[in-house]
Scaffold this motif. Sequence first.
Motif, PDB file in Angstrom:
ATOM      1  N   ALA A  63      93.349  69.152  55.239  1.00 13.66           N
ATOM      2  CA  ALA A  63      93.214  69.751  56.577  1.00 13.66           C
ATOM      3  C   ALA A  63      92.721  68.703  57.583  1.00 13.66           C
ATOM      4  CB  ALA A  63      92.262  70.943  56.536  1.00 13.66           C
ATOM      5  N   GLU A  64      91.767  67.876  57.196  1.00  7.74           N
ATOM      6  CA  GLU A  64      91.280  66.824  58.095  1.00  7.74           C
ATOM      7  C   GLU A  64      92.367  65.795  58.374  1.00  7.74           C
ATOM      8  OE1 GLU A  64      86.526  66.762  57.015  1.00  7.74           O
ATOM      9  OE2 GLU A  64      87.937  65.807  55.636  1.00  7.74           O
TER      10      GLU A  64
ATOM     11  N   SER B   3      98.236  64.675  63.106  1.00  3.73           N
ATOM     12  CA  SER B   3      99.238  65.523  63.741  1.00  3.73           C
ATOM     13  C   SER B   3      98.666  66.361  64.879  1.00  3.73           C
ATOM     14  CB  SER B   3      99.851  66.435  62.672  1.00  3.73           C
ATOM     15  OG  SER B   3     100.785  67.306  63.233  1.00  3.73           O
ATOM     16  N   ARG B   4      97.688  67.187  64.577  1.00  6.44           N
ATOM     17  CA  ARG B   4      97.195  68.131  65.587  1.00  6.44           C
ATOM     18  C   ARG B   4      96.507  67.438  66.759  1.00  6.44           C
ATOM     19  NH1 ARG B   4      95.883  71.875  60.923  1.00  6.44           N
ATOM     20  NH2 ARG B   4      97.739  73.194  60.869  1.00  6.44           N
ATOM     21  N   ASN B   5      95.630  66.501  66.480  1.00  4.91           N
ATOM     22  CA  ASN B   5      94.947  65.807  67.587  1.00  4.91           C
ATOM     23  C   ASN B   5      95.920  65.011  68.446  1.00  4.91           C
ATOM     24  OD1 ASN B   5      92.518  66.911  66.795  1.00  4.91           O
ATOM     25  ND2 ASN B   5      91.812  65.074  65.743  1.00  4.91           N
TER      26      ASN B   5
ATOM     27  N   GLU C  93      87.766  66.003  64.156  1.00  5.75           N
ATOM     28  CA  GLU C  93      88.315  66.734  65.312  1.00  5.75           C
ATOM     29  C   GLU C  93      88.407  65.865  66.556  1.00  5.75           C
ATOM     30  OE1 GLU C  93      83.914  67.204  65.226  1.00  5.75           O
ATOM     31  OE2 GLU C  93      85.474  67.453  63.723  1.00  5.75           O
TER      32      GLU C  93
ATOM     33  N   ARG D 272      95.650  66.347  58.407  1.00  7.18           N
ATOM     34  CA  ARG D 272      96.593  66.956  59.352  1.00  7.18           C
ATOM     35  C   ARG D 272      96.024  66.947  60.770  1.00  7.18           C
ATOM     36  NH1 ARG D 272      97.714  69.998  55.011  1.00  7.18           N
ATOM     37  NH2 ARG D 272      96.193  71.615  55.484  1.00  7.18           N
ATOM     38  N   LEU D 273      94.737  67.204  60.881  1.00  6.70           N
ATOM     39  CA  LEU D 273      94.082  67.212  62.184  1.00  6.70           C
ATOM     40  C   LEU D 273      94.190  65.836  62.838  1.00  6.70           C
ATOM     41  CD1 LEU D 273      92.336  69.066  64.015  1.00  6.70           C
ATOM     42  CD2 LEU D 273      90.343  68.169  62.800  1.00  6.70           C
TER      43      LEU D 273
ATOM     44  N   ALA E 153      99.010  65.645  68.953  1.00  4.42           N
ATOM     45  CA  ALA E 153      99.815  66.623  69.688  1.00  4.42           C
ATOM     46  C   ALA E 153      99.060  67.161  70.893  1.00  4.42           C
ATOM     47  CB  ALA E 153     100.229  67.766  68.764  1.00  4.42           C
ATOM     48  N   ARG E 154      97.742  67.331  70.755  1.00  3.41           N
ATOM     49  CA  ARG E 154      96.934  67.828  71.885  1.00  3.41           C
ATOM     50  C   ARG E 154      97.002  66.889  73.076  1.00  3.41           C
ATOM     51  NH1 ARG E 154      91.537  68.345  68.979  1.00  3.41           N
ATOM     52  NH2 ARG E 154      90.751  67.819  71.038  1.00  3.41           N
TER      53      ARG E 154
END
Length: 186
Positions: A166-167, A173-175, A131, A169-170, A177-178
Amino acid sequence: AESERRPPDYVARCFAWERGTPIPEPLPEILELIAEARAVFNTGHVTGDEAIRLVAEARKRNVGKILVPAAYYTVEECVTLAELGALIEFSFSVLSHATAIGQTMIDSEKHRFPPVTLDHVAACIRAAGPERVVVSSDSGSYVLPPPVEAFREMLVMIQSCGFTDAEMRLMSSRNPARLFLRNGHA
């Protein structure tokens, strides 16, 4: 400069922040401008100790989005940076064959970056937590594959260490993007 094994006179001209001294000018003003603009602060390639102090100073000045290139840091330094709220970045470049090839970055001299092991990167990711991690290609060099291929290779390497979909993608991509959400804080 030290990791590129540059000569001492070159290293002496680079950014350095001696422990126990005030944050060097003009960094306070720069950090305040970054906070005001809600921009991303990338610490750049500094020592682990300097990165920790830079992140702490950035947080004091309400910088919400911080990215730290962390491949050469210890597991403990990565954990500290994550605890301070930074996202730590690991790139394909230092895991690749590019470390074996002398490259010209800012002058006519060719220098090599020390290689980083996949085991070290995986240990840092596990300790800091997915994360708080961003994975990237850093594939702007002529000796590396195009960015899409380099990123694919990076993802395969990291996932081979046992990280879940899931990790992945986090971290991929997700991190990232944040960091670029207008009102978000990493």
